[in-house]
Design a protein around this motif. Structure first.
Motif, PDB file in Angstrom:
ATOM      1  N   ALA A   5       0.822  -1.201   0.000  1.00  0.00           N
ATOM      2  CA  ALA A   5       0.000   0.000   0.000  1.00  0.00           C
ATOM      3  C   ALA A   5       0.861   1.258   0.000  1.00  0.00           C
ATOM      4  O   ALA A   5       0.535   2.255  -0.665  1.00  0.00           O
ATOM      5  CB  ALA A   5      -0.927  -0.004   1.208  1.00  0.00           C
ATOM      6  N   GLU A   6       1.985   1.218   0.713  1.00  0.00           N
ATOM      7  CA  GLU A   6       2.864   2.390   0.786  1.00  0.00           C
ATOM      8  C   GLU A   6       3.513   2.675  -0.559  1.00  0.00           C
ATOM      9  O   GLU A   6       3.607   3.832  -0.991  1.00  0.00           O
ATOM     10  CB  GLU A   6       3.926   2.178   1.852  1.00  0.00           C
ATOM     11  CG  GLU A   6       4.765   3.423   2.138  1.00  0.00           C
ATOM     12  CD  GLU A   6       3.922   4.614   2.554  1.00  0.00           C
ATOM     13  OE1 GLU A   6       4.260   5.750   2.149  1.00  0.00           O
ATOM     14  OE2 GLU A   6       2.924   4.413   3.269  1.00  0.00           O
ATOM     15  N   ALA A   7       3.952   1.620  -1.247  1.00  0.00           N
ATOM     16  CA  ALA A   7       4.539   1.800  -2.573  1.00  0.00           C
ATOM     17  C   ALA A   7       3.507   2.342  -3.551  1.00  0.00           C
ATOM     18  O   ALA A   7       3.805   3.204  -4.388  1.00  0.00           O
ATOM     19  CB  ALA A   7       5.105   0.474  -3.075  1.00  0.00           C
ATOM     20  N   LEU A   8       2.285   1.840  -3.440  1.00  0.00           N
ATOM     21  CA  LEU A   8       1.212   2.322  -4.318  1.00  0.00           C
ATOM     22  C   LEU A   8       0.922   3.794  -4.053  1.00  0.00           C
ATOM     23  O   LEU A   8       0.745   4.587  -4.988  1.00  0.00           O
ATOM     24  CB  LEU A   8      -0.046   1.493  -4.086  1.00  0.00           C
ATOM     25  CG  LEU A   8      -1.288   1.921  -4.879  1.00  0.00           C
ATOM     26  CD1 LEU A   8      -1.039   1.799  -6.373  1.00  0.00           C
ATOM     27  CD2 LEU A   8      -2.488   1.079  -4.471  1.00  0.00           C
ATOM     28  N   ARG A   9       0.899   4.177  -2.793  1.00  0.00           N
ATOM     29  CA  ARG A   9       0.622   5.571  -2.429  1.00  0.00           C
ATOM     30  C   ARG A   9       1.637   6.515  -3.077  1.00  0.00           C
ATOM     31  O   ARG A   9       1.281   7.604  -3.537  1.00  0.00           O
ATOM     32  CB  ARG A   9       0.630   5.717  -0.904  1.00  0.00           C
ATOM     33  CG  ARG A   9       0.257   7.121  -0.421  1.00  0.00           C
ATOM     34  CD  ARG A   9       0.133   7.188   1.090  1.00  0.00           C
ATOM     35  NE  ARG A   9      -1.104   6.583   1.555  1.00  0.00           N
ATOM     36  CZ  ARG A   9      -1.207   5.391   2.137  1.00  0.00           C
ATOM     37  NH1 ARG A   9      -0.109   4.652   2.327  1.00  0.00           N
ATOM     38  NH2 ARG A   9      -2.357   4.922   2.532  1.00  0.00           N
ATOM     39  N   LEU A  20      -8.199   7.458  -0.508  1.00  0.00           N
ATOM     40  CA  LEU A  20      -9.400   6.658  -0.750  1.00  0.00           C
ATOM     41  C   LEU A  20      -9.118   5.571  -1.780  1.00  0.00           C
ATOM     42  O   LEU A  20      -9.585   4.430  -1.652  1.00  0.00           O
ATOM     43  CB  LEU A  20     -10.550   7.552  -1.228  1.00  0.00           C
ATOM     44  CG  LEU A  20     -11.163   8.502  -0.203  1.00  0.00           C
ATOM     45  CD1 LEU A  20     -12.190   9.412  -0.864  1.00  0.00           C
ATOM     46  CD2 LEU A  20     -11.814   7.712   0.928  1.00  0.00           C
ATOM     47  N   THR A  21      -8.337   5.915  -2.801  1.00  0.00           N
ATOM     48  CA  THR A  21      -8.001   4.941  -3.843  1.00  0.00           C
ATOM     49  C   THR A  21      -7.153   3.815  -3.279  1.00  0.00           C
ATOM     50  O   THR A  21      -7.407   2.628  -3.532  1.00  0.00           O
ATOM     51  CB  THR A  21      -7.260   5.636  -5.000  1.00  0.00           C
ATOM     52  OG1 THR A  21      -8.093   6.657  -5.557  1.00  0.00           O
ATOM     53  CG2 THR A  21      -6.904   4.630  -6.087  1.00  0.00           C
ATOM     54  N   VAL A  22      -6.140   4.168  -2.492  1.00  0.00           N
ATOM     55  CA  VAL A  22      -5.273   3.154  -1.885  1.00  0.00           C
ATOM     56  C   VAL A  22      -6.085   2.239  -0.973  1.00  0.00           C
ATOM     57  O   VAL A  22      -5.901   1.009  -0.971  1.00  0.00           O
ATOM     58  CB  VAL A  22      -4.125   3.824  -1.104  1.00  0.00           C
ATOM     59  CG1 VAL A  22      -3.358   2.781  -0.293  1.00  0.00           C
ATOM     60  CG2 VAL A  22      -3.181   4.545  -2.051  1.00  0.00           C
ATOM     61  N   GLU A  23      -6.993   2.812  -0.214  1.00  0.00           N
ATOM     62  CA  GLU A  23      -7.827   2.022   0.698  1.00  0.00           C
ATOM     63  C   GLU A  23      -8.653   0.982  -0.076  1.00  0.00           C
ATOM     64  O   GLU A  23      -8.729  -0.189   0.304  1.00  0.00           O
ATOM     65  CB  GLU A  23      -8.756   2.955   1.484  1.00  0.00           C
ATOM     66  CG  GLU A  23      -9.653   2.248   2.479  1.00  0.00           C
ATOM     67  CD  GLU A  23     -10.560   3.219   3.224  1.00  0.00           C
ATOM     68  OE1 GLU A  23     -11.573   2.757   3.797  1.00  0.00           O
ATOM     69  OE2 GLU A  23     -10.262   4.428   3.234  1.00  0.00           O
ATOM     70  N   GLU A  24      -9.254   1.422  -1.188  1.00  0.00           N
ATOM     71  CA  GLU A  24     -10.070   0.497  -1.979  1.00  0.00           C
ATOM     72  C   GLU A  24      -9.230  -0.579  -2.657  1.00  0.00           C
ATOM     73  O   GLU A  24      -9.600  -1.754  -2.686  1.00  0.00           O
ATOM     74  CB  GLU A  24     -10.843   1.289  -3.042  1.00  0.00           C
ATOM     75  CG  GLU A  24     -12.192   1.777  -2.579  1.00  0.00           C
ATOM     76  CD  GLU A  24     -13.192   1.762  -3.713  1.00  0.00           C
ATOM     77  OE1 GLU A  24     -13.668   0.667  -4.074  1.00  0.00           O
ATOM     78  OE2 GLU A  24     -13.487   2.846  -4.233  1.00  0.00           O
TER      79      GLU A  24
END
Length: 222
Positions: A5-9, A20-24
């Motif tokens: 998730a951190e890399a995606l953020r 919100l996108t990362v959460e989903e």
């Protein structure tokens, strides 16, 4: 590579609602661990391009037997306030069954997408509806070995003439081949318009009279 998730953020710096996108997407990764995530360039129908988050994998569908249907979802930078763009991602030995929810280019149309509204609408909910609709009408079928060979040859041919692209279904690009001082433009839109790209590219080659067998093969499939 494990989902991070951190890399995606860090990759979603231009997304308006990044958290919100990362959460989903994290929820999708937990529910469907076979999905792979990446940033790629998406080409819209008007020719504009954006680097967008997308993910692909298979969803389980029961239609008499059990099937794993390959899909690809593109997440817009205005997510979750805009619905994703969804496609089938057939392999060379699969054909698309055009129907109420799928067009000839593999783009997926669902009531859930048409009625998308945050926070009621979610990626998990979308995938659940996708599975339900596919269980009513299977979107893909197996090609015969001869049809699969022709499709594989055609995919390989298109890849060779689109500036060396080796997997034109996994990346959105615009390419062209020169013919008599003008350009026969080949546009692959969002990994879904492979059919259109094939037709344009084949026409360009037929005009040069270099590959007449492909034209005959294409006519047999249309």
């Amino acid at each position: 590579m494990a989902f991070s998730a951190e890399a995606l953020r860090k990759q979603l710096g231009k997304y308006k609602f990044r958290d919100l996108t990362v959460e989903e997407v994290t929820a999708v990764s937990r529910a469907h661990p076979n999905f792979s995530f990446s940033m790629n360039t998406y080409t819209f129908k008007d020719g504009s391009q954006k680097d967008l988050l997308n993910f692909s994998g298979t969803v389980p569908v029961k239609y008499g037997n059990s099937y794993n249907i390959p899909i690809r979802l593109w997440i817009l930078d205005s997510h979750p306030f805009a619905p994703p763009i969804c496609f089938l991602k057939p392999t060379a030995n699969m054909g698309i069954s055009v129907g109420k929810h799928v067009d000839a280019h593999g783009r997926i149309y669902l009531p859930y997408l048409q009625n998308w509204s945050h926070p009621k609408s979610t990626l998990i909910g979308l995938i659940k509806e996708m599975i339900a609709k596919f269980e009513e009408e299977l979107p893909l079928y197996s090609l015969s070995s001869s049809d699969a060979d022709r499709q594989s040859e055609l995919l390989s041919y298109i890849a060779r003439i689109t500036e060396g692209e080796t997997d034109i279904k996994s990346r959105s690009k615009i390419g062209g081949v020169r013919n008599g001082g003008c350009f026969n433009k080949v546009t692959v839109v969002g990994a879904g318009d492979l059919g259109i790209a094939c037709v344009l590219a084949v026409v360009a080659k037929v005009q040069q009279k270099e590959e007449p067998w492909i034209w005959r093969s294409l006519l047999c499939q249309m």
